[in-house]
Scaffold this motif. Structure first.
Motif, PDB file in Angstrom:
ATOM      1  N   LYS A 212       0.837  -1.204   0.000  1.00  0.00           N
ATOM      2  CA  LYS A 212       0.000   0.000   0.000  1.00  0.00           C
ATOM      3  C   LYS A 212       0.867   1.247   0.000  1.00  0.00           C
ATOM      4  N   GLY A 213       0.288   2.321  -0.510  1.00  0.00           N
ATOM      5  CA  GLY A 213       1.026   3.583  -0.562  1.00  0.00           C
ATOM      6  C   GLY A 213       1.680   3.844  -1.893  1.00  0.00           C
ATOM      7  N   GLU A 214       1.669   2.860  -2.802  1.00  0.00           N
ATOM      8  CA  GLU A 214       2.239   3.061  -4.130  1.00  0.00           C
ATOM      9  C   GLU A 214       1.184   2.825  -5.207  1.00  0.00           C
ATOM     10  N   ASP A 215      -0.079   3.092  -4.875  1.00  0.00           N
ATOM     11  CA  ASP A 215      -1.183   2.829  -5.805  1.00  0.00           C
ATOM     12  C   ASP A 215      -1.136   3.763  -7.006  1.00  0.00           C
ATOM     13  N   VAL A 216      -1.588   3.232  -8.136  1.00  0.00           N
ATOM     14  CA  VAL A 216      -1.783   4.029  -9.343  1.00  0.00           C
ATOM     15  C   VAL A 216      -3.266   3.957  -9.685  1.00  0.00           C
ATOM     16  N   LEU A 217      -3.954   5.113  -9.626  1.00  0.00           N
ATOM     17  CA  LEU A 217      -5.379   5.142  -9.912  1.00  0.00           C
ATOM     18  C   LEU A 217      -5.601   5.049 -11.418  1.00  0.00           C
ATOM     19  N   ILE A 218      -6.342   4.054 -11.822  1.00  0.00           N
ATOM     20  CA  ILE A 218      -6.632   3.853 -13.249  1.00  0.00           C
ATOM     21  C   ILE A 218      -8.005   4.388 -13.601  1.00  0.00           C
ATOM     22  N   LYS A 219      -8.991   4.140 -12.761  1.00  0.00           N
ATOM     23  CA  LYS A 219     -10.370   4.548 -13.047  1.00  0.00           C
ATOM     24  C   LYS A 219     -11.106   4.766 -11.731  1.00  0.00           C
ATOM     25  N   GLY A 220     -11.988   5.774 -11.708  1.00  0.00           N
ATOM     26  CA  GLY A 220     -12.834   6.002 -10.546  1.00  0.00           C
ATOM     27  C   GLY A 220     -12.087   6.620  -9.389  1.00  0.00           C
ATOM     28  N   ARG A 221     -12.381   6.109  -8.185  1.00  0.00           N
ATOM     29  CA  ARG A 221     -11.798   6.651  -6.967  1.00  0.00           C
ATOM     30  C   ARG A 221     -10.891   5.615  -6.306  1.00  0.00           C
ATOM     31  N   HIS A 222     -10.063   6.099  -5.391  1.00  0.00           N
ATOM     32  CA  HIS A 222      -9.229   5.183  -4.622  1.00  0.00           C
ATOM     33  C   HIS A 222     -10.114   4.270  -3.777  1.00  0.00           C
ATOM     34  N   ILE A 223      -9.687   3.032  -3.622  1.00  0.00           N
ATOM     35  CA  ILE A 223     -10.479   2.014  -2.938  1.00  0.00           C
ATOM     36  C   ILE A 223      -9.896   1.805  -1.546  1.00  0.00           C
ATOM     37  N   ARG A 224     -10.745   1.966  -0.528  1.00  0.00           N
ATOM     38  CA  ARG A 224     -10.269   1.828   0.842  1.00  0.00           C
ATOM     39  C   ARG A 224     -10.759   0.530   1.497  1.00  0.00           C
ATOM     40  N   ASP A 225     -11.668  -0.163   0.850  1.00  0.00           N
ATOM     41  CA  ASP A 225     -12.201  -1.401   1.426  1.00  0.00           C
ATOM     42  C   ASP A 225     -11.231  -2.557   1.193  1.00  0.00           C
ATOM     43  N   ASP A 226     -11.314  -3.546   2.054  1.00  0.00           N
ATOM     44  CA  ASP A 226     -10.518  -4.758   1.883  1.00  0.00           C
ATOM     45  C   ASP A 226     -11.132  -5.644   0.806  1.00  0.00           C
ATOM     46  N   ALA A 227     -10.274  -6.383   0.142  1.00  0.00           N
ATOM     47  CA  ALA A 227     -10.742  -7.274  -0.924  1.00  0.00           C
ATOM     48  C   ALA A 227     -11.332  -8.549  -0.322  1.00  0.00           C
ATOM     49  N   MET A 228     -12.258  -9.147  -1.061  1.00  0.00           N
ATOM     50  CA  MET A 228     -12.827 -10.430  -0.681  1.00  0.00           C
ATOM     51  C   MET A 228     -12.360 -11.475  -1.690  1.00  0.00           C
ATOM     52  N   PRO A 229     -12.403 -12.752  -1.337  1.00  0.00           N
ATOM     53  CA  PRO A 229     -12.036 -13.789  -2.304  1.00  0.00           C
ATOM     54  C   PRO A 229     -12.933 -13.730  -3.529  1.00  0.00           C
ATOM     55  N   ILE A 230     -12.370 -13.978  -4.676  1.00  0.00           N
ATOM     56  CA  ILE A 230     -13.146 -13.911  -5.914  1.00  0.00           C
ATOM     57  C   ILE A 230     -14.311 -14.893  -5.909  1.00  0.00           C
ATOM     58  N   PRO A 231     -14.163 -16.158  -5.452  1.00  0.00           N
ATOM     59  CA  PRO A 231     -15.336 -17.045  -5.439  1.00  0.00           C
ATOM     60  C   PRO A 231     -16.489 -16.487  -4.612  1.00  0.00           C
ATOM     61  N   GLN A 232     -16.168 -15.786  -3.524  1.00  0.00           N
ATOM     62  CA  GLN A 232     -17.221 -15.188  -2.716  1.00  0.00           C
ATOM     63  C   GLN A 232     -17.868 -14.036  -3.460  1.00  0.00           C
ATOM     64  N   ALA A 233     -17.061 -13.232  -4.135  1.00  0.00           N
ATOM     65  CA  ALA A 233     -17.614 -12.113  -4.899  1.00  0.00           C
ATOM     66  C   ALA A 233     -18.559 -12.595  -5.991  1.00  0.00           C
ATOM     67  N   LEU A 234     -18.229 -13.724  -6.613  1.00  0.00           N
ATOM     68  CA  LEU A 234     -19.050 -14.235  -7.708  1.00  0.00           C
ATOM     69  C   LEU A 234     -20.421 -14.721  -7.245  1.00  0.00           C
ATOM     70  N   GLN A 235     -20.604 -14.899  -5.949  1.00  0.00           N
ATOM     71  CA  GLN A 235     -21.898 -15.335  -5.428  1.00  0.00           C
ATOM     72  C   GLN A 235     -22.862 -14.174  -5.207  1.00  0.00           C
ATOM     73  N   THR A 236     -22.382 -12.963  -5.355  1.00  0.00           N
ATOM     74  CA  THR A 236     -23.228 -11.801  -5.078  1.00  0.00           C
ATOM     75  C   THR A 236     -23.717 -11.184  -6.379  1.00  0.00           C
ATOM     76  N   ARG A 237     -24.833 -10.472  -6.275  1.00  0.00           N
ATOM     77  CA  ARG A 237     -25.390  -9.699  -7.392  1.00  0.00           C
ATOM     78  C   ARG A 237     -25.921  -8.388  -6.831  1.00  0.00           C
ATOM     79  N   LYS A 238     -25.756  -7.340  -7.600  1.00  0.00           N
ATOM     80  CA  LYS A 238     -26.304  -6.019  -7.275  1.00  0.00           C
ATOM     81  C   LYS A 238     -25.698  -5.424  -6.011  1.00  0.00           C
ATOM     82  N   GLU A 239     -24.618  -5.959  -5.554  1.00  0.00           N
ATOM     83  CA  GLU A 239     -23.924  -5.390  -4.407  1.00  0.00           C
ATOM     84  C   GLU A 239     -22.485  -5.079  -4.802  1.00  0.00           C
TER      85      GLU A 239
END
Length: 1001
Positions: A212-239
């Motif tokens: 952290k601290g060396e981020d390069v913003l590509i699109k939108g805003r800086h992200i402050r939330d922690d990441a979740m596992p991709i399989p868990q993310a794929l179970q969600t919709r509209k969130e």
């Protein structure tokens, strides 16, 4: 929770479960760990559950548990899949593919040989095919029944409006279950416990540490939330979800109306997801998307949507941040050296290119790393190039391999002990059953024997033994001996004494793989101070000697080959009786064919065992200098050419003969020394084996965890004891001991790739991948801390560095071109080409011919290429002498020397006429014709003979370059029928050592 029924688990929440569902046995539970708003029960059922019961269960239980979405996946054994259940499955499938509703009404179903044939009565086949019904149905059956079926559709293609109306009218209304019962008082819902096996709960992904601290913003805003596992993310919709992973594929495509579609595939090594950007080209070009490349790590926030174009869930990002990933580092002051490392050239076993391993070791500050692939040296070029690219003279690649070695120095004997009695004298054929494989830890459960005299069975013996411990279930299944059967049996000391009484004084015992059976007898003697002197015969070695045509010599295989009938394998008395028949059959054959009359003759008058049939062991070979490199190449070639049996084998005697410049290590648990320790061999034998090696090797105990699963070792402490014995041997004999990782992949997360490789080969334990990754110095010091800090430092750092220091910088592929040597090649080439040229163009040669020929020959001879031309010339001539034409192809057609040597049919001179009779020639140098074949026919102005037309105006530089120094690439097409003869002819001409060089031309 595993094996619990749905009723047992859910009865605390609701009583209203359909009877058909109550007997389902839970296999796994999947749920959204973050929100707990989605739960899927996967349960196995003894009979098909009606679709309406499934729907009712989902709605009633979902309401009771206050879960937004609840699913029941019904799993069945394959035998339940019948023709009658297909219509029921179609009902279940409607929610996966709603379009099928109505089209399959009144359809005829047929199920034969893994194929479901559906004959539609109401039309609609094109619509079902468009929506991929056949694949969806096939996948559905495989997911729920574990079998793969194909689906074939037939029937009318189209419907009239009137017919379509009838279909809609006759279609049953969608099933609507009755309302669920009112809410009852129940305990608060907590996440269901994870089933013991298999582990399928979505949850922890591989944690990718970010910088952290060396981020390069590509699109939108800086992200402050922690990441979740991709399989868990794929179970969600509209969130909104946040994921972090590496880009491994990307694509850009311009579409209509000035839009562009960008897709990125990212993985966090627990799953992967497709990221999709769709916008106007001018907007996308304003973003720094050039930062996003393969291998880059990104943090992405957005929503998961079901994409109708990609036909899979995709992540539509609102924010993208390039965030570096923190790689593992080795922070130790004194760095270790890895001396046991496999690249992706260890076929179907390891996954990492040599260059990646070398760069990682160098980045960590390790002074060296060894490359030791299984039986081959194909990883050397990649390793050499990677080492050269580092441009660090202080870093060293140690070249080597992990060989498959057979011990022909101590060939197995049939008779052990000095006994010269007649083969007609008394012999005891015996067998034991045990609680396991270790003679030190396990115990006898049965001793069975028969007594031979005059090659006839005259008595038998059988006794159960109380092992004073539980007999494992799988052993009971194998031997059919249970705890109850041995409960009242004598203990081991008394059982052995009774066996000794049966055997008599100083008997000769015989058993199949007798070292195993006698090791248990010896341990009983040792534990109870019993004296029992005997000689013993190993019938396994007897079979290997007399039946070399068999690939395996297991007792049942030998019995079947000798046609001695069936027998109840794995009971001691039964095995002993059938083994007596094997022994008598083979010894009588040896008496007749070899003159064997005494037991001592079994070792002296029988054939030697085929070395290729001996058990092979792993051994590390490291190159110390250039002499050693040559010897390693010789050994690898020797193993592949002379002793290839499943693997390229190397006899120990051959290793001894080519030991100069090499360093031998004892390798992993598959090495001969470690195997002997596990088998609890005598100290004298262990020391004899250890003295063969220059260093001894131990590895992290997790590498050998499979021994615990297979009940070879009792627990982790016993695995540590194995390593302690290796260390003790090294200390006693003055042989350095080193700790290695046995690297098969670079990082822990890469184990999934080896899992895929081993699964494809049918390994039953592929899911239990050992952690064969490259460890840091501190990780290894921690791993071996049980040896004490000082000893751990010695084996992890000091000794590996000493061995690395003993190895010189070597170059596996020296710079330069090293062509074969054939005396007189230059003179022969000049003579052959000039003779052929004069046959065609006369003597003296026309100036244009003479200059081209001399120019080419000068360049060819100057750069040492004459021998390559002569090899090709001899092969072509020999082939054509046998009636097989040889075709040349490629740029060799631009060489006039090749044409005059008979190698090529193409004449590269300018288009020209030549008279076959008087040798008149006329060369067209104006460029009027591109090929001599395009010129008009013409008669010789001197003798009137019709002139031949030839020449294609191809410069010699096309072949050997402007300086004529390119190595010739002579491509020849030999007849398939002649190719084997060409190889033999090459060997006759140039000797075996040059065959391989010639074969590269």
């Amino acid at each position: 929770m595993a094996n619990a029924t749905l009723l047992e688990f859910l009865q605390q929440y609701t009583k209203d479960i359909p009877p058909s569902v109550q007997q389902g046995v839970i296999e796994n539970i999947r749920y959204n760990e973050k929100t707990l708003n989605e739960i899927t029960f996967a349960a196995r059922f003894p009979s098909i559950v009606p679709y309406e019961d499934i729907v009712y269960f989902e709605q009633s239980v979902g309401t009771a548990l206050q879960v937004q979405k609840l699913r029941l996946d019904c799993l069945y054994d394959a035998v339940l899949f019948t023709k009658d259940c297909i219509p029921e499955l179609v009902g279940m499938l409607k929610r996966e593919l709603p379009i099928i509703n109505g089209f399959l009404n009144k359809a005829d179903w047929d199920w034969q040989e893994s194929e479901i044939r559906i004959t539609l009565q109401n039309g609609g086949r094109p619509i079902l095919e468009k929506f991929g019904f056949a694949k969806v149905f096939s996948d559905f059956v495989e997911a729920h029944f574990g079998i793969r079926v194909s689906v074939k559709l037939s029937g009318p293609d189209t419907l009239s409006e009137e017919e379509l109306g009838h279909v809609i009218e006759e279609a049953p209304p969608e099933y609507i279950p009755p309302p669920p019962p009112p809410m009852q008082e129940r305990p608060a819902f907590t996440p269901p416990p994870v089933p013991d096996t298999p582990q399928t709960v979505s949850g922890d992904a591989v944690q990718l540490d970010a910088v952290k601290g060396e981020d390069v913003l590509i699109k939108g805003r800086h992200i402050r939330d922690d990441a979740m596992p991709i399989p868990q993310a794929l179970q969600t919709r509209k969130e909104r979800v946040v994921v972090y992973g590496d880009i491994f594929a990307m694509e850009s495509r311009d579409v209509k109306n000035g839009n562009r579609v960008l897709t990125y595939q990212i993985t966090d090594f627990s799953g992967s997801v497709l990221v999709k950007l769709f916008d106007k080209i001018e907007k996308l070009e304003k973003l720094p998307l050039g930062e996003l490349k393969k291998g880059v790590s990104v943090l992405i926030a957005g929503k998961i949507e079901d994409d109708p174009f990609a036909h899979e869930p995709v992540l539509k990002p609102d924010s993208i941040v390039k965030r570096k990933r923190k790689l593992r580092q080795d922070k130790a002051e004194r760095k270790r050296v890895e001396l046991h490392c496999h690249t992706n050239m260890s076929a179907m076993d390891a996954v990492t290119p040599a260059g990646d391993l070398i760069r990682r070791a160098h980045d960590w500050g390790h002074p060296a790393i060894a490359i030791t692939d299984h039986g081959v040296v194909q990883g050397f070029p990649d390793a050499m190039n990677a080492e050269g690219a580092l441009k660090d003279p202080n870093f060293k690649v140690i070249y080597g391999c992990e060989a498959y070695v057979v011990n022909d120095l101590d060939m197995p004997k049939i008779l052990h002990g000095s006994d010269n009695r007649s083969i007609q004298d008394e012999i005891i054929i015996f067998d034991v059953e045990t609680t396991g494989l270790s003679p030190d830890r396990e115990r006898l459960t049965e001793i069975g024997a028969v007594k031979l005299r005059g090659m006839q069975i005259v008595d038998s013996f059988d006794i159960f033994v109380n092992p004073e411990k539980h007999i494992p279930e799988k052993i009971s299944e194998l031997t059919r001996i249970t705890d109850d059967m041995v409960a009242d049996a004598p203990k081991e000391a008394e059982a052995l004494r009774q066996f000794m009484e049966f055997c008599g004084d100083t008997p000769v015992l015989a058993a199949h793989n007798a070292s195993f059976d006698t090791s248990f007898i010896e341990k009983v003697k040792e534990r109870h101070g019993i004296t029992f002197d005997y000689s013993w015969i190993d019938t396994l070695v007897l079979c290997q000697s007399t039946l070399p045509q068999l690939a395996r010599h297991k007792l049942d295989t030998v019995v079947k080959h000798l046609k001695l009938g069936n027998f109840g394998h794995h009971r001691a008395n039964e095995d002993a009786a059938i083994l007596a028949k094997v022994y008598v059959t083979l010894v009588e054959r040896l008496a007749k064919e070899k003159g064997v009359a005494t037991l001592g003759d079994l070792n002296t008058k029988t054939d030697s065992i085929d070395v290729k049939k001996l058990k092979s062991y792993h051994q590390i070979i490291l190159v110390r200098n250039q002499v050693g490199l040559k010897n390693l190449y010789r050994l690898v070639s020797y193993g592949h050419l002379n002793y290839y049996y499943k693997h390229p084998l190397l006899p120990k005697s051959v290793l001894e003969q080519n030991r100069d410049g090499l360093i031998f290590g004892s390798a992993c648990e598959a090495g001969e020394l470690f195997s002997a320790i596990v088998a609890d061999k005598q100290q004298e034998e262990l020391e004899k084996l250890a003295r063969f090696y220059d260093y001894l090797e131990i590895q992290p105990i997790a590498n050998n965890e499979f021994m615990i699963r297979n009940e070879i070792a009792q627990d982790e402490e016993e695995l540590r004891d194995y390593n302690r014995k290796v260390v003790a041997l090294g200390e006693k004999l003055g042989i350095p001991v080193v700790a290695t990782c046995d690297v098969h992949f670079l990082d822990p997360k890469d184990g999934i790739y080896r899992k895929i490789l081993t699964s494809g080969q049918g390994f039953t334990d592929a899911d239990n991948q050992p952690p064969l990754y490259l460890r840091t110095t501190d990780e290894m010091l921690e791993e071996f801390s049980y040896l004490g800090a000082e000893k751990a430092e010695e084996i992890v750092v000091t000794n590996p560095q000493r061995i690395a220091d003993a190895c010189e910088h070597v170059f596996p592929i020296p710079k330069g071109t090293f062509t074969p040597n054939i005396p007189g090649a230059e003179e022969d080439l000049v003579r052959i080409t000039h003779e052929r040229a004069k046959e065609i163009y006369g003597d003296p040669l026309p100036e244009i011919v003479d200059k081209r020929l001399d120019r080419e020959l000068s360049s060819i001879i100057k750069h040492g290429f004459s021998v390559l031309y002569m090899i090709a010339q001899k092969l072509v001539y020999n082939s054509e002498e046998h009636g097989y034409h040889v075709g040349s192809r490629g740029s060799v057609g631009s060489s006039f020397v090749a044409s005059m040597a008979g190698i090529s049919e193409v004449n590269p001179l300018v288009p020209h006429y030549v008279c076959p009779k008087c040798k008149y020639s006329e060369f067209i140098t104006t460029g009027e014709f591109g090929s001599g074949f395009d010129m008009p026919d013409k008669n010789c102005p001197k003798c009137g003979t019709e002139l031949l037309k030839d020449g294609h105006d191809i410069p010699f530089e096309t072949f050997l370059g402007f300086d004529g120094d390119k190595a010739p690439d002579i491509d020849l097409n030999f007849s398939g029928e002649y190719q084997s003869s060409a190889h033999r002819y090459t060997e006759e001409l140039f000797g075996r050592d040059n065959v391989f060089k010639a074969g590269t031309i």
